[in-house]
Structure formats: C-alpha cells, structure tokens
Design a protein around this motif. Structure first.
Motif, short mmCIF file in Angstrom:
data_model
loop_
_atom_site.label_atom_id
_atom_site.label_comp_id
_atom_site.label_asym_id
_atom_site.label_seq_id
_atom_site.Cartn_x
_atom_site.Cartn_y
_atom_site.Cartn_z
N GLY A 53 -2.01 7.81 -1.05
CA GLY A 53 -2.43 6.47 -0.65
C GLY A 53 -3.70 6.49 0.17
O GLY A 53 -4.58 5.63 0.00
N LEU A 54 -3.82 7.48 1.04
CA LEU A 54 -5.04 7.62 1.84
C LEU A 54 -6.24 7.91 0.94
O LEU A 54 -7.32 7.34 1.12
N LYS A 75 -6.55 7.05 -2.25
CA LYS A 75 -6.86 5.85 -3.04
C LYS A 75 -7.61 4.81 -2.20
O LYS A 75 -8.58 4.21 -2.66
N ARG A 76 -7.16 4.62 -0.97
CA ARG A 76 -7.86 3.66 -0.11
C ARG A 76 -9.27 4.12 0.21
O ARG A 76 -10.22 3.34 0.21
N GLY A 77 -9.42 5.42 0.48
CA GLY A 77 -10.75 5.97 0.76
C GLY A 77 -11.67 5.85 -0.44
O GLY A 77 -12.84 5.54 -0.31
N TRP A 78 -11.12 6.11 -1.63
CA TRP A 78 -11.94 6.03 -2.84
C TRP A 78 -12.40 4.60 -3.11
O TRP A 78 -13.52 4.38 -3.57
N ASN A 79 -11.56 3.63 -2.78
CA ASN A 79 -11.94 2.23 -2.98
C ASN A 79 -12.93 1.75 -1.93
O ASN A 79 -13.78 0.91 -2.22
N GLU A 80 -12.83 2.24 -0.71
CA GLU A 80 -13.68 1.74 0.37
C GLU A 80 -14.99 2.53 0.50
O GLU A 80 -16.05 1.93 0.68
N PRO A 123 0.84 -1.20 0.00
CA PRO A 123 0.00 0.00 0.00
C PRO A 123 0.88 1.26 0.00
O PRO A 123 1.89 1.32 0.69
N SER A 124 0.48 2.22 -0.81
CA SER A 124 1.25 3.46 -0.86
C SER A 124 0.97 4.29 0.38
O SER A 124 -0.09 4.22 0.98
N ARG A 125 1.92 5.07 0.74
CA ARG A 125 1.80 5.88 1.95
C ARG A 125 1.54 7.33 1.57
O ARG A 125 1.68 7.73 0.45
#
Length: 74
Positions: A11-12, A14-19, A5-7
C-alpha cells in the motif's frame, strides 16, 4: 465510495507511485544499481581482480608464497 487504502508495504508503494512516481522510480533504480555494484565487486575480489598484469614497482615473490600460484605469465 472509494476503496479503503491498503496497508503495509504494498500500500505504501502504491500510494508513493501515485503521488511521487519520480522519487519511487529513482529509488528502485538506485537499489538495482547498488545490487549490481555489490555483485560486481564480489566477483572482482573472488576472481583476484587486483592481480595486475603490469605493475609500476618491481616485486619479488618467493616460490612458496600462496600468491605465486595466482601470478599470470602472459
């Protein structure tokens, strides 16, 4: 094997957009709205937007008052 996972902020995002894409999209649109509103209020006061054409109270302005130059005569 999955990629690491990118930091950081990207990265935050991208993770938020996916979840939770609804919340992230709403936040982005909210920030855009706040920016547009801030710009509009700035231009309103910069161009003396409170200089109303019709007032409910009769007002006398002296000729040497700085507001006298901004009064509209239309």
């Amino acid at each position: 094997m999955a990629a690491a996972p990118s930091r950081g902020l990207v990265g935050l995002f991208k993770r938020g957009w996916n979840e939770i894409p609804e919340v992230v999209g709403s936040c982005i649109l909210g920030f855009v709205g706040i920016g547009i509103t801030t710009g509009a209020v700035y231009l309103y006061y910069k161009k003396d937007g409170d200089n109303r054409r019709y007032k409910t109270v009769y007002t006398v302005i002296r000729h040497d008052d700085p507001k006298a130059a901004k009064v509209r005569t239309d």
